[in-house]
Design an enzyme around this catalytic site. Sequence first.
Site, PDB file in Angstrom:
ATOM      1  N   PRO A  24       0.832  -1.216   0.000  1.00  0.00           N
ATOM      2  CA  PRO A  24       0.000   0.000   0.000  1.00  0.00           C
ATOM      3  C   PRO A  24       0.861   1.259   0.000  1.00  0.00           C
ATOM      4  O   PRO A  24       1.923   1.313   0.620  1.00  0.00           O
ATOM      5  CB  PRO A  24      -0.808  -0.131   1.310  1.00  0.00           C
ATOM      6  CG  PRO A  24      -0.750  -1.577   1.668  1.00  0.00           C
ATOM      7  CD  PRO A  24       0.559  -2.079   1.170  1.00  0.00           C
TER       8      PRO A  24
ATOM      9  N   GLU B 215      14.600   0.480  28.037  1.00  0.00           N
ATOM     10  CA  GLU B 215      15.072   1.097  26.804  1.00  0.00           C
ATOM     11  C   GLU B 215      16.595   1.098  26.746  1.00  0.00           C
ATOM     12  O   GLU B 215      17.172   0.971  25.653  1.00  0.00           O
ATOM     13  CB  GLU B 215      14.532   2.526  26.688  1.00  0.00           C
ATOM     14  CG  GLU B 215      13.021   2.634  26.652  1.00  0.00           C
ATOM     15  CD  GLU B 215      12.411   1.825  25.512  1.00  0.00           C
ATOM     16  OE1 GLU B 215      13.073   1.672  24.463  1.00  0.00           O
ATOM     17  OE2 GLU B 215      11.267   1.348  25.661  1.00  0.00           O
TER      18      GLU B 215
ATOM     19  N   HIS C  84      17.635  -2.263  25.292  1.00  0.00           N
ATOM     20  CA  HIS C  84      17.529  -2.286  23.829  1.00  0.00           C
ATOM     21  C   HIS C  84      18.709  -1.558  23.190  1.00  0.00           C
ATOM     22  O   HIS C  84      19.353  -2.077  22.262  1.00  0.00           O
ATOM     23  CB  HIS C  84      16.225  -1.605  23.390  1.00  0.00           C
ATOM     24  CG  HIS C  84      14.997  -2.416  23.611  1.00  0.00           C
ATOM     25  ND1 HIS C  84      14.860  -3.705  23.143  1.00  0.00           N
ATOM     26  CD2 HIS C  84      13.814  -2.114  24.238  1.00  0.00           C
ATOM     27  CE1 HIS C  84      13.655  -4.166  23.472  1.00  0.00           C
ATOM     28  NE2 HIS C  84      13.010  -3.217  24.148  1.00  0.00           N
TER      29      HIS C  84
ATOM     30  N   GLY D 142       2.023   3.985  -4.947  1.00  0.00           N
ATOM     31  CA  GLY D 142       1.712   4.792  -6.122  1.00  0.00           C
ATOM     32  C   GLY D 142       1.099   4.035  -7.271  1.00  0.00           C
ATOM     33  O   GLY D 142       1.256   4.442  -8.427  1.00  0.00           O
TER      34      GLY D 142
END
Length: 722
Positions: free
Chosen positions: A322, A542, A545, A325
């Site tokens: 999606p 965080e 990560h 274009g």
Amino acid sequence: MNSSVHWISNYGWLLLPLLVVGAYFLMRPRPNAESPSTPARAPTGGSPADAGRGSPQPRQAAFWWVLLMLLLLWDVSSFFYDRHTPPVAKIPYSAFVEQVGAGNVSQVAIQGSQITGKLVKARDWNPHTGLLSTAPVTEPMPGAKLPKPAPEASKPPEAKTTSSGTSSKGYPTPGTTRAPSKPATKPVSVTLFETVFPSSVGDPDLLPLLEDHNVEIVAAPKAPRWMSSFLSGLLPTLLLVGFFWWMGRRAMNQQQSIFGAGKSQARRFVKEDNPSVTFADVAGADAAKAQLLEIVSILKAPDRYHSLGARIPRGVLLAGPPGTGKTLLARAVAGEAGVPFFTISGSEFVEMFVGVGASRVRNLFKEVKAAAPAILFVDELDAVGRRRGAGLGMVNDEREQTLNQLLVEMDGFDERTSVIVLAATNRPDVLDPALRRPGRFDRDVSVGLPDLQGRRGILGIHTRSLVLDQDVDLDRVAGITMGMSGAQLANLCNEAALVAAGEDHERVCRADFEAALDRIVLGDVRPLALDEATRRVIAYHEGGHALVAWLTPEADPVHKVTIVPHGMALGVTAQRPDEDRYNLSRPYLMARLAVMLGGRSGEEIAIGEVTTGAENDLLQATHLARRMVTSWGMSELGLAAYDSSGEDRFLGYELGQGRTYSEDTARRIDQAVSLLLEERHGTVRRMLAEARERLDRLAEALLERETVEFDELEQLLGPRPA
């Protein structure tokens, strides 16, 4: 004739709502004038949202607007004219003769049996009895020039009581006890009157009487009786009957089947009425444009191909994710070729009525063939073209009948008919095989996500109308937007302009693009009042990560770490790849698994507890590990692929076909996925335990500043291993 004019002047305002209703129906969107049966309508603007809205013919619209305004002015002017027009007294013939005999009539006009005239001196007229007073009005009417009364006329004559209890002036006497049958009416001062002869024979003594009293006589020819009857009675009836007949015919022409449901819902773009889109407005799809250039050449000069015996391709299927274009490419083909462009969605074929979809397909192809050379664009083809008879409980007779009719119509093209069907879908795997055979959709054009140069071109197109600052480097923006489609890049440019306007910037600068990208990728900032313990858990999550991604060379570089809630996330670790990746290696996938599990491992090492914050990380890690085991052969199970969802992904098909491997194999797959996740989890825990000091520094920096950028990460964690 006067009665007809009187009817029109008194009741002509009734035509106003009638004309308003008629103008409303005529001003409604009308079919394109090129084909009477064509319901496709030329858009009034350049946006696709307005494509289906028709417009009336300009001359016809102007005619009806002018007619409506004239009737409105007539109605308003008649209203004010009636308010300032002197009243006309309707009097008995005997009162008229009495006024003539008294020398109070200056002019009369006779037309048939009707007599109108003007009094020399104004009289009081009682609308209830229709009688005139014998004495003149002492005050002249506004604008009336009356001669000065004689001295003897200044005294009002004595009222004489009649046998009926009224005076000669037509008013009840003071001593009368007769109760009036109706409420008393206020007298009106008049100088104009009208009356009729007492019978059709007339009065032979009238003309001599008028001549004796020097009354000016104006005679007019009598209007034919049939004309008066026609204008006063038959004409309004004919107008009403004609109006409702016209409305009925219009309703019948607009509908086919039940409430017009069987008529095509396609919208038509005409080059003269809509700004054309060309390949210059499309970027990031160079390979697709190269394949479609031949279609443009065929539509421009079909005779050149026919003369060599070549058969025109019937259909071209545009397949891709999606927002890449596909619709824009189809419109660009039509704009380059300069031919009519019909567009319809696959979902618009199927309705609740049986047979409507097939009827719409027949009607649509009839219209497109009549406009050849032309392009028919079917968006979301998978809505109507899904595989027939597949899945569990997914049989839809109406949809399958519509698909059958579509197959028949595409086979029924004349070889010399220059009509090409373009269709777009992001689910080519679910289409019926009969659609994709040669002779229907002859060609498949893949429209993928743009590469670096494609993203640069798309950004250049969508920043044409923006006032950019000098610090905006579109090459850099293209480099940090890997994986974005054309629609997402257009949204990025628009969001940057919105951010700049909200910050009262005179130009769109680099910071605006950064803020817009964070808003799109991370989500809007969500203010939450978090306690210190929760903020500490989020900081170590965080930080885990970010530290794993920093210490793993195969992982994507970390761009930013924040514990500010964005969207549904309480914290975000943003990674930006260095280059476009089209083929993923096993070390890269293992690094992605490690980064996903780094947050949970950071909580375990620093906090000693686990929370629900790793839910999304675990879902993504499990899905990636299963794909590695079942689809890509990256485990000890060998090279066999056990996942068939890549070919048949629509709901119910796998259940209907059954599983292609045994229960023992399914158990082994589950074990392999678990072993892969556990191995990665252990590796990440050992990595974070060895770098505990750096994890603590990063968590403290996050608690203090909430957001840490790439440059600060390098200072806190040291250089990233190569």
